[in-house]
Motif scaffolding. Structure first.
Motif, PDB file in Angstrom:
ATOM      1  N   GLY A 106       0.809  -1.213   0.000  1.00 15.71           N
ATOM      2  CA  GLY A 106       0.000   0.000   0.000  1.00 15.71           C
ATOM      3  C   GLY A 106       0.844   1.264   0.000  1.00 15.71           C
ATOM      4  N   GLU A 107       1.885   1.275   0.811  1.00 14.93           N
ATOM      5  CA  GLU A 107       2.766   2.446   0.859  1.00 14.93           C
ATOM      6  C   GLU A 107       3.477   2.648  -0.473  1.00 14.93           C
ATOM      7  N   LEU A 108       3.979   1.555  -1.055  1.00 13.91           N
ATOM      8  CA  LEU A 108       4.663   1.660  -2.339  1.00 13.91           C
ATOM      9  C   LEU A 108       3.707   2.172  -3.419  1.00 13.91           C
ATOM     10  N   ALA A 109       2.514   1.615  -3.468  1.00 11.31           N
ATOM     11  CA  ALA A 109       1.526   2.042  -4.470  1.00 11.31           C
ATOM     12  C   ALA A 109       1.235   3.528  -4.338  1.00 11.31           C
ATOM     13  N   GLU A 110       1.046   3.986  -3.109  1.00  7.20           N
ATOM     14  CA  GLU A 110       0.753   5.407  -2.878  1.00  7.20           C
ATOM     15  C   GLU A 110       1.916   6.294  -3.322  1.00  7.20           C
ATOM     16  N   ARG A 111       3.137   5.906  -2.961  1.00  6.11           N
ATOM     17  CA  ARG A 111       4.305   6.720  -3.306  1.00  6.11           C
ATOM     18  C   ARG A 111       4.609   6.717  -4.797  1.00  6.11           C
ATOM     19  N   VAL A 112       4.280   5.606  -5.486  1.00  5.97           N
ATOM     20  CA  VAL A 112       4.510   5.508  -6.928  1.00  5.97           C
ATOM     21  C   VAL A 112       3.386   6.183  -7.707  1.00  5.97           C
ATOM     22  N   GLY A 113       2.187   6.183  -7.133  1.00 10.07           N
ATOM     23  CA  GLY A 113       1.049   6.792  -7.807  1.00 10.07           C
ATOM     24  C   GLY A 113       0.237   5.818  -8.637  1.00 10.07           C
ATOM     25  N   ILE A 114       0.202   4.553  -8.228  1.00 10.91           N
ATOM     26  CA  ILE A 114      -0.646   3.569  -8.884  1.00 10.91           C
ATOM     27  C   ILE A 114      -1.536   2.914  -7.827  1.00 10.91           C
ATOM     28  N   THR A 115      -2.572   2.225  -8.273  1.00 10.53           N
ATOM     29  CA  THR A 115      -3.473   1.584  -7.312  1.00 10.53           C
ATOM     30  C   THR A 115      -2.810   0.338  -6.729  1.00 10.53           C
ATOM     31  N   PRO A 116      -3.172  -0.018  -5.499  1.00  9.47           N
ATOM     32  CA  PRO A 116      -2.640  -1.264  -4.930  1.00  9.47           C
ATOM     33  C   PRO A 116      -3.006  -2.479  -5.789  1.00  9.47           C
TER      34      PRO A 116
END
Length: 88
Positions: free
Chosen positions: A19-29
């Protein structure tokens, strides 16, 4: 598929959640899960670049090639493509 995605390895090394990676990258989980689980048919270079930036790694840390049959057998726990089938 002969391309294996090792995002989970980098997530563990960085102690980061999906979830954190998705948020920081800007894509959905959900889209990150598709990529992480090797079900993606393609990845945009912009997404790959963002993953590398956030994780502090190179594309080769996230993607690797394995001969056909090797990765599938390892992931499924089945015999490698070169082994003979065993009768039960």
């Amino acid at each position: 598929m002969p391309i294996v995605v090792d995002i989970d390895v980098m997530l563990a090394r960085r102690k980061m959640s999906v979830g954190e990676l998705a948020e920081r990258v800007g894509i959905t989980p959900a889209n990150l899960a598709v990529l992480k689980n090797g079900r993606a048919k393609a990845v945009r270079f912009t997404t790959l670049a963002a993953l590398c930036e956030v994780l502090g790694c190179q594309p080769g840390d996230l993607l690797r090639w394995e001969p056909e049959g090797t990765a599938a057998a390892a992931e499924s726990g089945g015999p490698a493509a070169t082994e003979e089938p065993v009768d039960a």
